[in-house]
Design an enzyme around this catalytic site. Structure first.
Site, mmCIF file in Angstrom:
data_model
loop_
_atom_site.group_PDB
_atom_site.id
_atom_site.type_symbol
_atom_site.label_atom_id
_atom_site.label_comp_id
_atom_site.label_asym_id
_atom_site.label_seq_id
_atom_site.Cartn_x
_atom_site.Cartn_y
_atom_site.Cartn_z
ATOM 1 N N SER A 101 -10.636 139.979 17.501
ATOM 2 C CA SER A 101 -11.791 140.118 18.379
ATOM 3 C C SER A 101 -11.407 140.948 19.607
ATOM 4 O O SER A 101 -11.007 142.093 19.458
ATOM 5 C CB SER A 101 -12.355 138.744 18.735
ATOM 6 N N GLU A 115 -19.379 137.848 10.076
ATOM 7 C CA GLU A 115 -19.144 138.099 11.502
ATOM 8 C C GLU A 115 -20.414 137.821 12.304
ATOM 9 O O GLU A 115 -20.360 137.402 13.457
ATOM 10 C CB GLU A 115 -18.696 139.551 11.723
ATOM 11 N N HIS A 167 -16.821 134.656 12.268
ATOM 12 C CA HIS A 167 -15.949 135.342 13.209
ATOM 13 C C HIS A 167 -14.790 134.435 13.618
ATOM 14 O O HIS A 167 -14.997 133.280 13.985
ATOM 15 C CB HIS A 167 -16.762 135.748 14.440
#
Length: 503
Positions: free
Chosen positions: A211, A325, A414
């Protein structure tokens, strides 16, 4: 000369017996670590730069002060100033403080002569939160695979990414805003100078992150401060080349000046005089999200342009993203996932380009909307990074698509791959991990360890992971309970997103 004397004269002082605490020497002083039951030695809370407080708030990181005697490195240092934003973050750190520029080292080495490969991992959290103490990033498991592993704290939110006209004016580079990225580069310089004392090879450093940590890796690959400080890169979900491109310096300065005005501290002197807690509390009100800046110095110009011109670090890259995601409700809201509702949502998002979007994201509506949400969030930017690097670097590029959900979850959301990749499932007590989860983790960790050691994830007993090519039809590894090589089936997505980026 006695053996003990010889040991003391060497560049590193390791434990003289199984019962003695392990010690080694850095450029700033000696540190004493903790011998773990696995045979790995952990050194936690080592300062790699001076505390960025007072006059050093919003300055490039300065060298850490030297200390006398031996510093106990047996606990994590403080995490950088942040609000509790993400429910999945678990911290083992020593509170929250502006004095937070610490790193942690896990090493399997028994002497300084081993020259083992090195992993430097940057945490995620939107450049607003995160910490090197989080159990999902723990370095012991990767160190047991023969890799000296580090996690690094870097400044966050307004402390790490405030741009302001007065800050740019006082800077010798006439730039401001990327203090968190400068911290990471300073940590890499620390690694170059000190990692041999922990049995690591400064010429075999791989940087990695997820990330915001992955955004950071893409940034360090074009940061002149980091040139020559690493030999490989791993990115998990995210890059600076996507739809969240860094703001130009002038725009970021304007945002910063507006923020300063809104909290009643319009001048730099007033901003630096604010107590850290008061400055942090100001982030609780609606306001800007502080992130990386195209400042002309740390990020010299547009990342897309720099990668297209081949100006990034010429190192092997392994990168990819997860299947969930984003979530289809980010596109459809509370509307049912029907063709009509999807068409209406696309019309709202893309106007006269809605038909092209519908063609690119065809098939099952829920799946298509999920993929579009993922691309708009982070997947497109990760694809763009991989594709650009494959085109211009001349180095091997490996792409993955992670599709295995955690137990009881709908899809691979995610950040869920972190514990698998770093071998840290056991540290997360929330989920009832199965034998399949542990098998996938072992496989994924081996791929990552191989890449860190050789620049190639492949090895004996693993499904073959081909290099990715640029353009359509790229080959990639689908990581799941049964991992396999596949041909990219999402080229239409990225052709559409590219057309939007150029509009």
């Amino acid at each position: 000369m006695k053996k003990a004397t010889l040991l003391l004269l060497s560049s590193t002082v390791f434990a003289l017996s199984a019962h003695a605490a392990p010690k080694t020497s850095t450029a700033t002083g000696a540190v004493e670590g903790v011998a773990e039951a696995s045979g790995v030695t952990a050194y936690k809370g080592i300062p790699y730069a001076a505390a960025p407080v007072g006059k050093l708030r919003w300055k490039a990181p300065q060298p850490a002060a030297k200390w006398k005697g031996t510093r106990k490195a047996d606990h994590f240092g403080a995490r950088c100033m942040q609000l509790p934003l993400f429910s999945d973050m678990v911290f083992r750190s020593d509170g929250v403080s502006e004095d937070c520029l610490f790193l942690n080292v896990w090493t399997p080495a028994k002497s300084a002569k081993e020259k083992l490969p090195v992993l430097v991992y940057f945490y995620g959290g939107g450049f607003a939160a995160g910490d090197g103490s989080e159990p999902r990033y723990d370095g012991e498991s990767m160190a047991a695979k023969g890799v000296v592993t580090l996690t690094v704290n870097y400044r966050l939110n307004v402390f790490g990414f405030l741009a302001h006209p007065e800050l740019s004016k006082e800077s010798p580079h006439h730039a401001s805003g990327n203090y968190g990225l400068m911290d990471q580069a300073a940590a890499l310089l620390w690694v170059k100078k000190n990692i041999a004392a922990f049995g690591g090879d400064p010429k075999r450093v791989t940087i990695a992150g997820e990330s915001a940590g992955s955004f950071s890796v893409s940034a360090q690959m074009i940061n002149p401060q980091s040139k020559g400080l690493f030999a490989g890169a791993i990115g998990e979900s995210g890059s600076l080349l996507g739809l969240m491109a860094p703001a130009p310096l002038a725009a970021a300065e304007q945002t910063g000046a507006g923020f300063a005005q809104s909290i009643g501290a319009p001048t730099l002197a007033q901003l630096r005089a604010l107590p850290a807690d008061q400055l942090l509390d100001s982030l609780k009100k609606p306001g800007p999200w502080f992130s990386a800046v195209q400042d002309g110095y740390v990020i010299p110009r547009s990342p897309v342009a720099m990668y297209a011109a081949g100006e990034q670090a010429k190192v092997p890259l392994l990168a990819g993203w997860n299947s969930y995601e984003g979530h289809y409700k980010q596109i459809l809201g509370e509307a049912e996932p029907t063709s009509e509702n999807f068409a209406a949502a696309l019309q709202k998002l893309y106007g006269d380009q809605a038909a092209a979007a519908q063609q690119a994201y065809s098939g099952d509506v829920k799946q298509a909307a999920t993929e579009l949400a993922s691309d708009r969030f982070i997947a497109y930017g990760t694809w763009k990074w991989i594709d650009s690097h494959a085109r211009t670097s001349g180095k091997p590029t490996y792409r993955y698509y992670y599709t295995h959900p955690r137990p009881g979850q709908e899809g691979a959301g995610h950040s869920v791959e972190i514990e698998y990749a770093l071998g840290n499932l056991a540290g997360n007590k929330v989920y009832a991990w199965s034998a399949e989860d542990y098998a996938l983790s072992a496989q994924m960790q081996t791929y990552f360890a191989n890449f860190i050691k050789t620049g190639n994830p492949n090895g004996a007993g693993l499904p073959e992971w081909p290099q990715a090519s640029a353009g359509v039809g790229a080959r990639l590894m689908q990581l799941d309970v049964v991992s396999k090589t596949i041909t990219a089936g999402d080229d239409a997505h990225y052709q559409f997103q590219e057309s939007q980026a150029k509009r």
